[in-house]
Design an enzyme around this catalytic site. Structure first.
Site, PDB file in Angstrom:
ATOM      1  N   GLY A 112     -18.442   9.987   8.394  1.00 20.36           N
ATOM      2  CA  GLY A 112     -19.374   8.876   8.544  1.00 20.36           C
ATOM      3  C   GLY A 112     -18.622   7.619   8.922  1.00 20.36           C
ATOM      4  O   GLY A 112     -19.046   6.857   9.783  1.00 20.36           O
ATOM      5  N   ALA A 113     -17.471   7.441   8.273  1.00 31.89           N
ATOM      6  CA  ALA A 113     -16.649   6.265   8.512  1.00 31.89           C
ATOM      7  C   ALA A 113     -15.300   6.507   7.860  1.00 31.89           C
ATOM      8  O   ALA A 113     -15.156   7.407   7.045  1.00 31.89           O
ATOM      9  CB  ALA A 113     -17.295   5.028   7.896  1.00 31.89           C
ATOM     10  N   MET A 114     -14.309   5.695   8.243  1.00 34.83           N
ATOM     11  CA  MET A 114     -12.972   5.859   7.661  1.00 34.83           C
ATOM     12  C   MET A 114     -12.370   4.497   7.394  1.00 34.83           C
ATOM     13  O   MET A 114     -12.352   3.636   8.272  1.00 34.83           O
ATOM     14  CB  MET A 114     -12.099   6.670   8.630  1.00 34.83           C
ATOM     15  N   HIS A 158     -19.143   0.710   1.159  1.00 33.28           N
ATOM     16  CA  HIS A 158     -18.262   1.787   0.711  1.00 33.28           C
ATOM     17  C   HIS A 158     -16.852   1.608   1.288  1.00 33.28           C
ATOM     18  O   HIS A 158     -15.865   1.615   0.557  1.00 33.28           O
ATOM     19  CB  HIS A 158     -18.856   3.137   1.154  1.00 33.28           C
ATOM     20  N   GLU A 159     -16.786   1.429   2.576  1.00 33.04           N
ATOM     21  CA  GLU A 159     -15.466   1.343   3.222  1.00 33.04           C
ATOM     22  C   GLU A 159     -14.717   0.094   2.776  1.00 33.04           C
ATOM     23  O   GLU A 159     -13.505   0.139   2.548  1.00 33.04           O
ATOM     24  CB  GLU A 159     -15.608   1.366   4.743  1.00 33.04           C
ATOM     25  N   HIS A 200     -12.882   0.300  -0.472  1.00 34.52           N
ATOM     26  CA  HIS A 200     -11.583   0.975  -0.375  1.00 34.52           C
ATOM     27  C   HIS A 200     -10.447   0.018  -0.006  1.00 34.52           C
ATOM     28  O   HIS A 200      -9.287   0.364  -0.196  1.00 34.52           O
ATOM     29  CB  HIS A 200     -11.627   2.043   0.723  1.00 34.52           C
ATOM     30  N   GLU A 210     -12.804   8.366  -4.013  1.00 33.71           N
ATOM     31  CA  GLU A 210     -14.110   8.465  -3.357  1.00 33.71           C
ATOM     32  C   GLU A 210     -15.259   8.227  -4.327  1.00 33.71           C
ATOM     33  O   GLU A 210     -16.278   7.638  -3.960  1.00 33.71           O
ATOM     34  CB  GLU A 210     -14.262   9.820  -2.670  1.00 33.71           C
TER      35      GLU A 210
HETATM   36 ZN   LIG Z   1     -14.624   6.771   0.936  1.00 32.54          ZN
END
Ligand SMILES: [Zn+2]
Ligand SMILES: *[C@@H]1O[C@H](CO)[C@@H](O)[C@H](O)[C@H]1NC(C)=O
Ligand SMILES: *[C@@H]1O[C@H](CO)[C@@H](O)[C@H](O)[C@H]1NC(C)=O
Ligand SMILES: *[C@@H]1O[C@H](CO)[C@@H](O)[C@H](O)[C@H]1NC(C)=O
Ligand SMILES: *[C@@H]1O[C@H](CO)[C@@H](O)[C@H](O)[C@H]1NC(C)=O
EC number: 3.4.11.-
Length: 964
Positions: free
Chosen positions: A344-346, A380-381, A384, A403
C-alpha cells in the site's frame, strides 16, 4: 510498510450484493509480501553471479551459508552513486550502473568480508569483485579470492591475512544491475500519459532488496550514514531520503546528464533507503520550516489530486511531534504516488512511496472512503518516521511491534487531522474484528517469534501478515488503555529518545513503559508490563471471558471458531491471559477487573432484576465476552428499548461476539440473530457494518435455498427505516449526509435496500444511471454512491446498461473509477452477459492482466455468476494457471472467491474432483487455498445442516411479526 490488503473502507461495500466480504480475508493471512514471495519461487538462479564451483569452498555451514551476517564488521558510511537508464539498451534491457564505497569498522578479528549483493554484475578489479583499502594508513591484507553466493545473496572476500579490530577499511565496488519491472530493489515503473509511455526508476528495499541496488550490509541493525549521488536524464528529477544539495549538468560517456547530490542521511537502516528518478512534479508547503512535498504524475498534480495529502501531512507530523515528544528527525518530508507499487505504501525515511490510490484524492471524483484511506495510510507511514525509522527493531522477528504500533497510532494521527470523523472507533471494524476472525483459527500463530526462527527472506516476508498488523495494533491499544494514554506516551517518548538512531528489541519498550508506570503513583498493575504483555504476544489466540451474573463468576477460555479443531501448539501459559476487564453495570462504569486466572469471582458482577452487566467497554480489551442467558436477554431488551444506553462500539461488539460465539457453538444461533432485531432503530454505521459482515455468511450459505426468501424479508423490514432516515436527511437524495460515518451508512442503506427491493430504491438508482447514460460527460451520481449505484443499475438493467458501463470503463482516466465500473459489470443477472464478461477477463486487450483474477472473483460473488465462473475456471484451469498463476499475489483469492458459497455435498465432491483432475497442472500459490476451500466447504455443510431449520423458523417468525 502500509497494509496492502485493505478491507474496502466502504469504497465498494455493497458490490458483493449485500456486504463486504470480511470473512473472506480469513484466508489472506499473509498480506504484503505474498507477491514477492510467489515471484521468488521458481525464479531461475542468476547464473552470472554463481561462483565457479571449483572456487567455492565446500565445507558445511560456512559463514556464507548462514542467512545472518557475522557480527565482525560494522558499516560506518557509504558513498553510493547510481545511474538508472530509462531507455532500454541495445539488447532491450533496462539497466542501472553504479558504484559504492563502504567504510566499515572491524570489531572482531576475521579474514572474511561478507556483504550482501544480489543480482548485480560486479566489475572485476585484478580478478576480484571489489577493491579493498584501509582508512588512515591501516595495512590491508591481500584479497586471496572472491566469489558470490546466490542462495544467501552474498559477496564474499577471502583475505590472506586478518583485519585488525578497531581499524576501518573501505570496500569499493562497481556494478551493473537490471532495472526490471519486478517491484523489488531498484526497479522500473511505467505509465502512459497523453499516449506516451513514460518510465520511472523507483525502489522498494523492505525487507531484503537493498542488496539488489548496491552491495551493502543489508540488515536493519547495520545502520550507517549514506551519501547518495544520482545520475539522471536532464529533464527528470531525482529524489532520495535526504534533501538534494546540488544538481549540476554534466556529460558522462558522451551522454548529457544531470548529477544530483543529496545531503548525508541520518544513521539509518538499508531497508529504508529510496531512490527515484521521474518526470513527476510536486506541490509543497512548509510546516514550522519543514519542507513538505507531494509528488505525482503531472496530470494528477494539475488535477489537484495531491492537495489533500499536502493539507493533512503538516497536522499529522505536528501531532506525532507532540505525541512522541520528539521533533521530526529529518530536514524534509517527501511523499510520492507511484503508478506501480506492490504494497500500500512504504515508510522510506524522508521519501515515502505510495500506490496512487493511497496518496491521491480527487476532490470531485473520489469518495469519502478514498479520502479516509489517504488519511490513514499517510498517518501510518508518518508514524514510522519515529517508531521504526528513528528507533528500529533489531531484527524482523519483532516486526509485529513496528507494524502493530503504526497500525494503532495511525488512528490517533488521522483523528488529529480529521477530528470530526470519530475514526478511532473504526479500528474495531478494520483491525480488531478483522483479526479476531483469523486469530480464532487453530492455524493462527503468536505475535512474537524468536530471532532464530526468522532467517530466510521468505520467512521475513511471512511476518508481514494481518496478525502482525492488526493484532499488534489491538494489543497495543489495550496496553495504552490500561496504562492510560499519558503514561503510554511518556514511556514511548523515553524509549524513542533513549534509542534514537539505534536498534532495540521489544522488551526495551516494555522497560520504558514500566518506568513510566513506576513514576506514576495512580497507575497500579497486578503484574509488570512485561509479564502482562507476554501472555498476549507469546501465545496465539485470545480468550472468551464468560461472566455469570447470577453468581458473579468469571472464567476465561481460549476462543476457537471451530470447537472441534485441536490446537497442537502448547503454550507456556496454558492459554491463560491477564485480562483487563472494563465493565459497565446498569449504565455506570465500574472499577476495572483484572482476571488473572482461569476462573475468578467478582461479587459486584452478580446482578438481578433490571440490572445488567456489559463487559469490555469500548472493546478496549482484546477478548470476546459471553454471559449467562439472563444477562444476554437483559442486554437484548436494552438494545430494543434504548440502545443508545450502550456505547456504539459495544453495540457492534455484542453483535460480533454473539455471531462468533454461535459459530463456535457456545450460544444458540437464534440468540445471535436476535442481536440484529434492534437494528430497525439503529442509525450508526459501526453496528450496522458489524451486522452486515456477520449476516453476509448467512447470505452466502442461503441465497440459493428457500431460506433466502425469509432472509430477504427480514432484511427488508430492518433496513427500511434506515433507508427512509437517509431519504429524510438528504432531502430526497439531493445531498449527502454531513457526518463522516453517516456517509458510509448511507451507502449501506442504499445497497441493502435495493438488494431487497425496498420501495423507491431501484427507481432512484435507475433514474440516476439513466441520466448519466443520456449525458455521459455529466455523471450526476455522488462519488460515495457510485459503486453501489453502478452495481444495482447493471444488476436490474439489461445489455444497454452493461455496454454503457463498458464504454465508460474503457474511457476512464481515474484508476478508482475504472475499478468501480469493472466490479459493477459483474453485478448483472443476465447469464450471457456474465459469460461474455468472463471471456473478456482472459483477453488482455480488454481486461488488464493484473485485473483478470479479481474480475473473475467479482463475477463469482454474484449468485448467478458463481456457477458460471466455477465452470469457466474448471474448463480453463491449465491456461489460467499458466497465464495468471505465476507470481500473482491474488491467485489464491481466486479459489477462495469462487468457493465461498460452497456448502453442499455435491460441491464438495466437485471440488475434490477438480483437485484430482488438475494434479498434473498444479495449483501454485493457490495450493493452500484449495485445501482450505475443501476444509471450509466441509465446515459449511455441517453448519448448514445444523442451523438451517432454526434459521428459517426464526427468520419467518421475525419477518411476519409486525410491531404495533
Ligand atoms: Zn507499516
Ligand atoms: C565519500 O565522499 C566524500 C564526499 O565526496 C569524500 O570526502 C569521501 O572521501 C568519500 N569516501 C570514500 C571512502 O570514498
Ligand atoms: C550480467 O551478466 C550476464 C552475463 O554476462 C548478462 O547475461 C546479464 O544481462 C548481465 N546483467 C546486466 C543487468 O547487465
Ligand atoms: C486544502 O487546503 C486548502 C486551504 O485550506 C483548501 O482551500 C482546500 O480545499 C484543501 N483541499 C482539500 C482537497 O482538502
Ligand atoms: C421529498 O419528496 C416527497 C414526495 O415527492 C415530498 O412530499 C417531500 O416534500 C420531499 N421532501 C423534501 C425534503 O424535499
Amino acid at each position: 510498510m502500509g497494509k496492502v490488503y485493505y478491507i474496502s473502507r466502504n469504497v465498494g461495500l455493497c458490490m458483493l450484493v449485500l456486504a463486504a466480504s470480511a470473512l473472506a480475508t480469513i484466508i489472506a493471512l499473509s498480506v504484503a509480501y505474498n507477491k514477492e514471495r510467489a515471484k521468488n519461487q521458481g525464479r531461475p538462479a542468476d547464473g552470472t553471479s554463481s561462483p565457479p564451483a571449483a572456487t567455492t569452498p565446500s565445507a558445511a555451514r560456512e559463514a556464507w551459508d548462514s542467512y545472518r551476517l557475522p557480527q565482525s564488521l560494522i558499516p560506518v558510511y557509504y558513498n553510493v552513486t547510481l545511474w538508472p537508464r530509462l531507455e532500454p539498451d541495445a539488447d532491450g534491457l533496462y539497466v542501472f550502473t553504479g558504484s559504492s564505497a563502504v567504510v566499515f569498522r572491524c570489531v572482531k578479528e576475521t579474514d572474511l568480508i561478507i556483504i550482501h549483493s544480489n543480482k548485480l554484475n560486479l566489475t572485476s578489479f585484478q580478478g576480484h569483485h571489489a577493491k579493498l583499502s584501509g582508512v588512515g594508513g591501516v595495512r590491508v591484507p591481500t584479497i586471496q579470492k572472491s566469489w558470490l553466493v546466490v542462495k544467501t545473496a552474498y559477496l564474499v572476500l577471502q583475505l590472506q591475512g586478518r583485519l585488525t579490530v578497531g581499524a576501518s577499511y573501505v570496500l569499493f565496488t562497481e556494478f551493473q544491475g537490471e532495472l526490471a519491472d519486478d517491484l523489488e530493489g531498484f526497479y522500473r515503473s511505467e505509465y502512459v500519459e497523453d499516449g506516451v509511455k513514460k518510465v520511472v526508476a523507483t525502489s522498494q528495499m523492505q525487507a531484503t532488496y537493498a542488496r539488489k541496488a548496491f552491495p551493502c550490509f543489508d540488515e536493519p541493525a547495520m545502520k550507517a550514514v549514506f551519501n547518495i549521488v544520482i545520475i539522471h536524464h536532464r529533464g527528470t528529477v531525482a529524489l532520495s531520503n535526504g534533501r538534494e544539495i546540488d544538481s549540476l549538468d554534466s556529460v558522462l560517456d558522451g551522454i548529457p546528464v544531470r548529477v544530483t547530490t543529496f545531503e548525508p542521511t541520518q544513521r539509518m537502516s538499508t531497508y529504508l533507503l529510496a531512490f527515484i528518478v521521474s518526470d513527476f512534479v510536486s506541490i509543497e508547503s512548509l510546516q514550522n520550516h519543514l519542507l513538505i512535498r507531494i509528488w505525482a504524475r503531472k496530470k494528477a498534480i494539475d488535477d489537484k489530486q495531491g492537495d489533500y495529502a499536502r493539507n493533512v501531512t503538516g497536522p499529522i507530523l505536528q501531532f506525532y511531534e507532540q505525541y512522541y515528544n520528539a521533533s521530526y528527525p529529518l530536514s524534509k518530508s517527501d511523499q510520492i504516488a507511484l503508478p506501480d507499487f506492490n504494497a500500500g505504501a512504504m515508510e522510506n525515511w524522508g521519501l515515502v512511496t505510495y500506490r496512487e490510490t493511497a496518496l491521491l484524492y480527487d476532490p470531485v471524483e473520489s469518495s469519502t472512503g478514498n479520502k479516509e484511506r489517504v488519511t490513514t495510510v499517510i498517518a501510518h507511514e508518518l508514524a514510522h518516521m519515529w517508531f521504526g525509522n528513528l528507533v528500529t527493531l533489531r531484527w524482523w522477528n519483532d516486526l509485529w511491534l513496528n507494524e502493530g504500533f503504526a497500525s494503532y497510532v495511525e488512528y490517533l494521527g488521522a483523528d488529529y487531522a480529521e477530528p470530526s470523523w470519530n475514526i478511532r472507533d473504526q479500528m474495531i471494524l478494520y483491525d480488531v474484528h478483522k483479526v479476531f476472525a483469523m486469530d480464532a483459527l487453530a492455524s493462527s500463530h503468536p505475535l512474537s517469534r524468536r530471532e532464530e526462527e526468522v532467517n530466510e527472506p521468505a520467512q521475513i516476508s511471512e511476518m508481514f501478515n494481518t496478525i502482525s498488523y492488526s493484532k499488534g495494533a489491538a494489543v497495543l491499544r489495550m496496553l495504552s488503555d490500561f496504562l492510560t494514554e499519558p503514561v503510554f506516551a511518556r514511556g514511548l517518548s523515553s524509549y524513542l529518545n533513549r534509542f534514537a538512531f539505534d536498534n532495540t528489541v521489544y522488551t526495551d519498550l516494555w522497560e520504558h513503559l514500566q518506568q513510566a508506570v513506576d513514576n506514576t503513583p495512580d497507575v497500579h498493575l497486578p503484574h509488570s508490563v512485561h509479564d502482562i504483555m507476554n501472555r498476549w504476544t507469546l501465545q496465539m489466540g485470545f480468550p472468551v471471558v464468560s461472566i455469570d451474573t447470577r453468581t458473579g463468576s468469571i472464567t476465561q477460555k481460549h476462543f476457537l471458531l471451530d470447537p472441534d479443531s485441536a490446537v497442537d501448539r502448547p503454550s507456556q501459559f496454558n492459554y491463560v491471559w491477564f485480562v483487563p476487564i472494563k465493565w459497565i453495570k446498569t449504565g455506570e462504569e465500574q472499577q476495572q477487573h483484572w482476571l488473572l486466572q482461569k476462573t475468578d469471582t467478582n461479587s459486584r458482577m452478580r446482578v438481578s432484576g433490571a440490572d445488567w452487566v456489559l463487559a469490555n467497554t469500548n472493546v478496549s480489551g482484546y477478548f470476546r465476552v459471553n454471559y449467562d442467558l439472563e444477562n444476554w436477554n437483559r442486554l437484548l431488551s436494552l438494545l430494543n428499548s434504548h440502545h443508545q444506553a450502550l456505547p456504539v462500539i459495544n453495540r457492534a461488539q455484542i453483535i460480533d461476539d454473539a455471531f462468533n460465539l454461535a459459530r463456535a457453538k457456545i450460544i444458540d444461533t437464534t440468540l445471535a440473530l436476535a442481536t440484529t432485531k434492534y437494528l430497525s432503530k439503529e442509525r450508526d454505521y459501526i453496528p450496522w457494518e458489524s451486522a452486515l459482515r456477520n449476516l453476509n455468511y448467512y447470505i452466502l450459505m442461503f441465497d440459493r435455498t428457500e431460506v433466502y426468501g425469509a432472509l430477504q424479508a427480514y432484511f427488508k423490514k430492518q433496513i427500511e427505516p434506515l433507508f427512509e432516515h437517509f431519504r429524510g436527511i438528504t432531502a430526497n437524495w439531493t445531498k449527502v449526509p454531513t457526518g463522516h460515518t453517516d456517509q458510509y451508512n448511507q451507502i449501506n442503506a442504499v445497497g441493502v435496500a435495493c438488494t431487497v427491493n425496498v420501495g423507491g430504491c431501484r427507481e432512484l438508482i435507475r433514474s440516476w444511471y439513466r441520466q448519466w447514460m443520456e449525458s455521459p460527460s455529466h455523471n450526476p451520481i455522488h462519488s460515495n454512491l457510485k459503486s453501489t449505484v453502478y452495481c444495482h443499475a447493471i444488476a436490474f438493467g439489461g445489455v444497454d446498461e452493461w455496454d454503457f458501463a463498458w464504454t465508460m470503463f474503457k474511457n476512464a482516466t481515474l484508476a478508482s473509477e475504472a475499478s468501480r465500473l469493472r466490479s459493477a459489470m459483474a453485478c448483472t443477472k443476465t447469464p450471457w452477459l456474465l459469460n461474455r464478461y468472463l471471456d473478456y477477463t482472459l483477453d488482455p486487450t480488454k481486461i488488464r492482466k493484473q485485473d483478470a483474477t479479481s474480475t473473475i472473483q467479482y463475477i463469482a460473488a454474484n449468485v448467478v455468476g458463481m456457477p458460471l465462473a466455477w465452470n469457466f475456471v474448471r474448463a480453463r484451469w491449465s491456461y489460467i494457471f499458466q497465464q495468471y498463476g505465476k507470481g500473482s499475489f491474488s491467485f489464491a483469492n481466486l479459489i477462495n472467491g469462487i468457493t465461498k458459497r460452497f456448502s453442499t455435498e455435491f460441491e464438495l465432491q466437485e471440488l475434490k474432483k477438480f483437485k484430482e483432475d488438475n494434479l498434473q497442472v498444479g495449483f501454485g500459490s493457490a495450493t493452500l487455498a484449495l485445501e482450505q476451500a475443501i476444509e471450509k466447504t466441509t465446515a459449511n455443510i455441517k453448519w448448514v445442516t445444523e442451523n438451517k431449520a432454526d434459521v428459517l423458523r426464526w427468520l419467518t417468525e421475525e419477518s411476519t411479526f409486525r410491531e404495533t
